[in-house]
Design a protein around this motif. Structure first.
Motif, PDB file in Angstrom:
ATOM      1  N   LEU A   1      32.704  67.215  65.844  1.00 15.71           N
ATOM      2  CA  LEU A   1      32.931  67.942  67.087  1.00 15.71           C
ATOM      3  C   LEU A   1      32.638  69.430  66.947  1.00 15.71           C
ATOM      4  O   LEU A   1      32.312  70.108  67.935  1.00 15.71           O
TER       5      LEU A   1
ATOM      6  N   VAL B   1      37.809  67.836  77.470  1.00 10.30           N
ATOM      7  CA  VAL B   1      36.902  67.180  76.517  1.00 10.30           C
ATOM      8  C   VAL B   1      37.575  65.939  75.933  1.00 10.30           C
ATOM      9  O   VAL B   1      36.912  64.947  75.629  1.00 10.30           O
ATOM     10  N   PHE B   2      38.905  65.969  75.845  1.00 13.48           N
ATOM     11  CA  PHE B   2      39.661  64.892  75.206  1.00 13.48           C
ATOM     12  C   PHE B   2      40.289  63.919  76.218  1.00 13.48           C
ATOM     13  O   PHE B   2      41.204  63.176  75.882  1.00 13.48           O
TER      14      PHE B   2
ATOM     15  N   SER C   1      41.216  60.774  78.519  1.00 13.81           N
ATOM     16  CA  SER C   1      41.237  59.335  78.262  1.00 13.81           C
ATOM     17  C   SER C   1      41.842  58.644  79.476  1.00 13.81           C
ATOM     18  O   SER C   1      42.415  59.313  80.351  1.00 13.81           O
TER      19      SER C   1
ATOM     20  N   TRP D   1      42.168  56.156  66.968  1.00 11.86           N
ATOM     21  CA  TRP D   1      41.306  57.306  66.701  1.00 11.86           C
ATOM     22  C   TRP D   1      40.060  56.936  65.900  1.00 11.86           C
ATOM     23  O   TRP D   1      38.995  57.544  66.076  1.00 11.86           O
TER      24      TRP D   1
ATOM     25  N   LEU E   1      37.308  55.719  68.251  1.00 10.71           N
ATOM     26  CA  LEU E   1      36.640  56.845  68.905  1.00 10.71           C
ATOM     27  C   LEU E   1      35.732  57.588  67.928  1.00 10.71           C
ATOM     28  O   LEU E   1      34.636  58.035  68.290  1.00 10.71           O
ATOM     29  N   TYR E   2      36.186  57.701  66.684  1.00 18.78           N
ATOM     30  CA  TYR E   2      35.375  58.352  65.643  1.00 18.78           C
ATOM     31  C   TYR E   2      34.056  57.606  65.454  1.00 18.78           C
ATOM     32  O   TYR E   2      32.975  58.225  65.398  1.00 18.78           O
TER      33      TYR E   2
ATOM     34  N   GLN F   1      32.516  55.845  67.478  1.00 18.63           N
ATOM     35  CA  GLN F   1      31.682  55.992  68.671  1.00 18.63           C
ATOM     36  C   GLN F   1      31.219  57.441  68.868  1.00 18.63           C
ATOM     37  O   GLN F   1      30.571  57.753  69.868  1.00 18.63           O
ATOM     38  N   LYS F   2      31.568  58.305  67.925  1.00 20.73           N
ATOM     39  CA  LYS F   2      31.222  59.726  67.971  1.00 20.73           C
ATOM     40  C   LYS F   2      31.771  60.418  69.219  1.00 20.73           C
ATOM     41  O   LYS F   2      31.139  61.323  69.787  1.00 20.73           O
ATOM     42  N   LYS F   3      32.958  60.002  69.642  1.00 20.42           N
ATOM     43  CA  LYS F   3      33.597  60.579  70.817  1.00 20.42           C
ATOM     44  C   LYS F   3      34.660  61.592  70.401  1.00 20.42           C
ATOM     45  O   LYS F   3      35.151  61.566  69.265  1.00 20.42           O
ATOM     46  N   PRO F   4      35.065  62.465  71.331  1.00 23.26           N
ATOM     47  CA  PRO F   4      36.118  63.439  71.008  1.00 23.26           C
ATOM     48  C   PRO F   4      37.480  62.768  70.876  1.00 23.26           C
ATOM     49  O   PRO F   4      37.813  61.858  71.634  1.00 23.26           O
ATOM     50  N   VAL F   5      38.272  63.219  69.931  1.00 25.30           N
ATOM     51  CA  VAL F   5      39.660  62.783  69.791  1.00 25.30           C
ATOM     52  C   VAL F   5      40.433  63.863  69.045  1.00 25.30           C
ATOM     53  O   VAL F   5      39.943  64.457  68.084  1.00 25.30           O
TER      54      VAL F   5
END
Length: 324
Positions: A133, A152-153, A155, A201, A204-205, A207-211
């Motif tokens: 990130l 950005v985070f 859900s 988490w 999400l990691y 999937q390269k998504k924000p967390v």
């Protein structure tokens, strides 16, 4: 014939032989190898690091000292302090400063719970994000960079706010209070115990998504995932770290202080004379040791007993030092 007459009729050598035999049967009260260990009840908490602690200690106590080890799973803090007072727990091998809280003081005062020294590990708690990130949001290195960018985070659970993924409710944490104190537009969301939080988490990691989430070290997954610990306001005198204590949010406006992880014993066990008491006092290892066993349990899917056996056989010198 009376006992007195039997002893009177013996030679000095005979008396000595009987005395030696009696000691061999009864065992010495001063730590002799013949003393019975009995049953030792160790409390395993709800994260894999304590599973590693518990099963390595269990293996050594059973195989080297002939103890019988029972394992309980009672929530840390007041519940397991009360269980120690009630004689349901003998040992907790990793306390994250719960014993320093106000609620713990009655148990320390009446000596039903005793702190017997560090287990060798320094614990760290904080706010973490995936390091990837930082390429898009370098300002996320500190908490100030989150302000105004909380969405950005987002859900499904957080609505229009950003999501902060909290830890197991039984853990020591202050994130709701800290979010309030910092004025961040974040909603605190709980997935459940450690395994459920990791599942959330890590998905999400991948999937390269924000967390953004509550996390800690030591933890074997820190060598699997590239995580970054966000810089929070510095620790100040009187800063609080467990929101269960209540009080104004301003008292929580700081980073978590590092924790020297301690071993606890019940007062009853500490004064029992069991050779396991000395073992627990001497038992100490490193974060790397704990992570190695945790990795085998969580990633390689080894049974805790087998992971413990593997570590013990590879670390004979450390084990022998615990038994001196």
């Amino acid at each position: 014939m009376s006992v007195r007459k039997r002893w009177r009729g013996m030679s000095a050598a005979g008396v000595a032989l009987v005395a030696i035999a009696a000691l061999a049967v009864s065992g010495s009260a001063f730590g002799g190898g013949a003393q019975s260990c009995g049953t030792v009840t160790i409390n395993e908490q709800s994260w894999v690091g304590t599973t590693a602690n518990t099963y390595v200690a269990k293996y050594v106590l059973e195989k080297r000292l002939g103890c019988k080890v029972k394992i309980t799973n009672i929530t840390e803090g007041t519940p397991y302090f009360q269980a120690m007072r009630d004689g349901k727990i003998d040992v907790a091998l990793e306390d994250w400063d719960n014993w320093t809280e106000k609620s713990a003081q009655p148990y320390l005062k009446d000596k039903s719970v005793r702190v017997v020294g560090p287990n060798g590990i320094l614990g760290v708690i904080g706010w973490y994000i995936p390091r990837y990130l930082l390429k898009q949001y370098p300002q996320f290195k500190t908490w100030r960079g989150l302000k105004g960018r909380e969405q950005v985070f987002k859900s499904p659970e957080s609505g229009s706010q950003g999501m902060f993924l909290g830890g197991d409710p039984s853990y020591q944490q202050k994130d709701k209070k800290l979010i309030e104190a910092l004025g961040l537009n974040l909603k605190h969301v709980i997935a459940g115990a450690e395994a459920a939080q990791v599942a959330r988490w890590s998905q999400l990691y991948k999937q390269k998504k924000p967390v953004l989430f509550y996390w800690y070290d030591p933890q074997h997954l820190n060598s699997v995932y590239d995580l970054y610990k966000i810089k929070l306001p510095p620790v100040f005198k009187g800063c609080l770290h467990d929101e269960k204590e209540g009080g104004d949010a301003k008292k929580y406006r700081c980073d978590y202080a590092p924790y020297v992880l301690d071993k606890l014993m019940s007062g009853k066990f500490a004064t029992s004379g069991s050779p396991a008491v000395r073992f627990v006092k001497r038992w100490k290892w490193t974060a790397a040791d704990q992570n190695a066993v945790s990795y085998d349990i969580s990633v390689k899917k080894m049974k805790p007993e087998k992971a413990a056996e593997k570590w013990v056989k590879a670390n004979a010198a450390k084990v022998n030092a615990w038994l001196k």
